[in-house]
Design an enzyme around this catalytic site. Structure first.
Site, PDB file in Angstrom:
ATOM      1  N   GLY A   1       0.806  -1.215   0.000  1.00  0.00           N
ATOM      2  CA  GLY A   1       0.000   0.000   0.000  1.00  0.00           C
ATOM      3  C   GLY A   1       0.843   1.270   0.000  1.00  0.00           C
TER       4      GLY A   1
ATOM      5  CG  ASN B   1      -5.696   3.596   8.670  1.00  0.00           C
ATOM      6  OD1 ASN B   1      -6.089   4.570   8.019  1.00  0.00           O
ATOM      7  ND2 ASN B   1      -4.626   3.646   9.420  1.00  0.00           N
TER       8      ASN B   1
ATOM      9  CB  SER C   1      -2.198  -3.127   1.164  1.00  0.00           C
ATOM     10  OG  SER C   1      -1.318  -3.804   2.034  1.00  0.00           O
TER      11      SER C   1
ATOM     12  CG  HIS D   1      -0.143  -6.418   5.065  1.00  0.00           C
ATOM     13  ND1 HIS D   1      -0.293  -6.019   6.366  1.00  0.00           N
ATOM     14  CD2 HIS D   1       0.226  -5.319   4.383  1.00  0.00           C
ATOM     15  CE1 HIS D   1      -0.016  -4.721   6.461  1.00  0.00           C
ATOM     16  NE2 HIS D   1       0.297  -4.276   5.271  1.00  0.00           N
TER      17      HIS D   1
ATOM     18  CB  THR E   1      12.817  -9.592 -10.634  1.00  0.00           C
ATOM     19  OG1 THR E   1      13.918  -9.240 -11.480  1.00  0.00           O
ATOM     20  CG2 THR E   1      12.377 -11.016 -10.929  1.00  0.00           C
TER      21      THR E   1
ATOM     22  CB  CYS F   1       4.677   4.631  21.337  1.00  0.00           C
ATOM     23  SG  CYS F   1       5.568   4.912  22.843  1.00  0.00           S
TER      24      CYS F   1
HETATM   25  C1  LIG Z   1      -5.382   2.874   4.750  1.00  0.00           C
HETATM   26  C2  LIG Z   1      -4.006   2.349   4.583  1.00  0.00           C
HETATM   27  N1  LIG Z   1      -3.254   2.766   3.550  1.00  0.00           N
HETATM   28  C3  LIG Z   1      -2.007   2.294   3.359  1.00  0.00           C
HETATM   29  C4  LIG Z   1      -1.433   1.397   4.217  1.00  0.00           C
HETATM   30  C5  LIG Z   1      -0.025   0.930   3.981  1.00  0.00           C
HETATM   31  O1  LIG Z   1      -0.029  -0.338   3.398  1.00  0.00           O
HETATM   32  P1  LIG Z   1       1.284  -1.274   3.468  1.00  0.00           P
HETATM   33  O2  LIG Z   1       1.401  -1.714   4.885  1.00  0.00           O
HETATM   34  O3  LIG Z   1       0.952  -2.402   2.526  1.00  0.00           O
HETATM   35  O4  LIG Z   1       2.429  -0.465   2.992  1.00  0.00           O
HETATM   36  C6  LIG Z   1      -2.170   0.932   5.312  1.00  0.00           C
HETATM   37  C7  LIG Z   1      -1.568  -0.012   6.289  1.00  0.00           C
HETATM   38  O5  LIG Z   1      -1.661   0.159   7.483  1.00  0.00           O
HETATM   39  C8  LIG Z   1      -3.492   1.415   5.497  1.00  0.00           C
HETATM   40  O6  LIG Z   1      -4.226   1.030   6.540  1.00  0.00           O
END
Ligand SMILES: Cc1ncc(COP(=O)(O)O)c(C=O)c1O
Length: 390
Positions: free
Chosen positions: A72, A152, A201, A203, A239, A329
């Site tokens: 991301g 998030n 993203s 993960h 790659t 933190c």
């Molecule tokens: C809204 C949002 N954008 C971007 C990211 C960043 O993604 P990545 O951890 O794959 O770099 C996150 C990850 O916490 C996210 O929650």
């Protein structure tokens, strides 16, 4: 023995075992470089293109395509910097929100230093942008608007479709959305949203960390971020991370099959957590939308008067429960979350905030255990807290 309950799925999700199974052959025997024409290379290429098709299908991509990245952060950097520099002769004005992820906000800061002009829209106390303000902020020299699909921290589902319609009607600017959190937890359709660029993203939807993608609609003028051997049609060199890409392809296939079921469960668990906390504790305040239809499924964020987020997270950890805090933190001081400050929280209230986020593998029993432990932890902390004025 305590139960182990992971309720931090907005930080990262576990790799789905079916994703891992799909990936393993590409780390063992099928280790080829997809840029080679020999058999090993072709085998890897086929897997990469198969995964691309799945990711594109997951977001209903009909016009343009997805380009694989490292996640991301890279996709957001690429979208903003790539569009900014490719279109700087048309204008240097960009619009974003103050509650974007740091990888958008810090990219904006950097772009400001390069001479771009950024307007940050205000958000209301639930994190929503105002569409009228967006319309008024558009200028002749606006080249890009970037508004996240789901926040998030507080789960706000921004009105991206409506915002995009306004931008398309009133300007020539491109529209980018950061969909990292939304994918896997709710349906995401680029055709319905109308966006030009979208960040993904892996993960956050049960693929491993270090793999992501940027959706780019046909006709979008964007410079590469990474220059090199010309992979990904010359747009993103390097790659390819074949195993990661295959994993994200499998994760996308699973999202297509399971998102409606997952969403329903996440909404149920979310509602239980919110009602459970509110009914068991006094002086607790839900951050983000109270209308759960406008909130990211599974996301819960509370400010708890009289406690510090960090202490709550640490004590819950002792009980085997993992959640996050609303503060970051640093080595010298606690910095309250920029999102909580942007929605108007006082820093001392923001410090007492925690985020609980459910995912595909959580059960009702996890929530039962959380609701049993959480009030006990908060009451213990309040007993010893000089902040608590119960
Ligand atoms: C809204 C949002 N954008 C971007 C990211 C960043 O993604 P990545 O951890 O794959 O770099 C996150 C990850 O916490 C996210 O929650």
């Amino acid at each position: 023995m305590n139960r182990y309950v992971y309720l931090d799925n907005n930080s990262t999700t576990p790799v789905d075992p079916r994703v891992l199974d799909a990936m393993l052959p590409f780390l063992k025997e099928k280790w080829g470089n997809p840029n080679n024409v020999h058999r090993k290379g072709r085998e890897a290429r086929e897997a990469v293109e198969d995964a691309r098709e799945k990711v594109e299908k997951m977001i209903n991509c009909k016009d343009g395509g997805v380009y694989f990245t490292s996640g991301g952060t890279e996709s957001n950097n690429w979208a903003l910097k790539g569009v900014a520099f490719a279109n700087k002769d048309k204008g240097k004005h960009i619009i974003a929100t103050p509650i974007e992820h740091k990888c958008i906000l810090n990219t904006c800061k950097w772009l400001e230093k390069q001479g771009f002009d950024i307007t940050y829209l205000k958000v209301d106390k639930e994190g929503f942008i105002n569409l009228e303000e967006l319309e008024n902020a558009l200028r002749k020299d606006t080249i890009l608007v970037s508004i996240m699909l789901a926040n998030n921290e507080i789960g706000t589902l921004e009105p991206v479709k409506e915002a995009c319609q306004i931008v398309k009607e009133k300007s020539d600017a491109y529209f980018h959305t950061d969909a990292c959190q939304a994918i896997g937890k709710t349906e995401v359709d680029v055709e319905e949203l109308g966006v030009d660029l979208m960040t993904i993203s892996g993960h956050k939807f049960y693929a491993p960390k270090g793999i992501g993608a940027l959706y780019i609609r046909n006709g979008v003028k964007i410079d590469p971020l990474l220059h090199g051997g010309g992979q990904e049609k010359g747009r993103r060199s390097g790659t390819e991370n074949v195993a990661g890409i295959v994993g994200m392809g499998k994760a996308a296939e699973l999202v297509m099959e399971e998102v409606s079921k997952d969403k329903e469960k996440l909404r149920r668990l979310q509602k239980r957590i919110i009602e459970g906390i509110t009914s068991r504790l006094e002086k607790v305040y839900l951050n983000g939308p109270s209308d759960l239809n406008k909130r990211l499924p599974g996301n819960v964020n509370f400010s708890i008067e009289g406690v510090e987020g960090e202490s709550t997270v640490m004590m819950l950890d002792e009980y085997g429960i993992e959640v996050s805090t609303g503060s970051a933190c640093s080595s010298t001081k606690l910095v309250p979350s920029h999102v909580l400050i942007a929605i108007g929280l006082r820093p001392e209230i923001a410090h007492g905030s925690i985020r609980i986020s459910a995912g595909r593998f959580n059960t009702d029993e996890d929530v039962d255990y959380f609701l049993e432990v959480f009030p006990e932890v908060v009451n213990k902390l309040r007993e010893i807290s000089p902040l608590w004025k119960g």
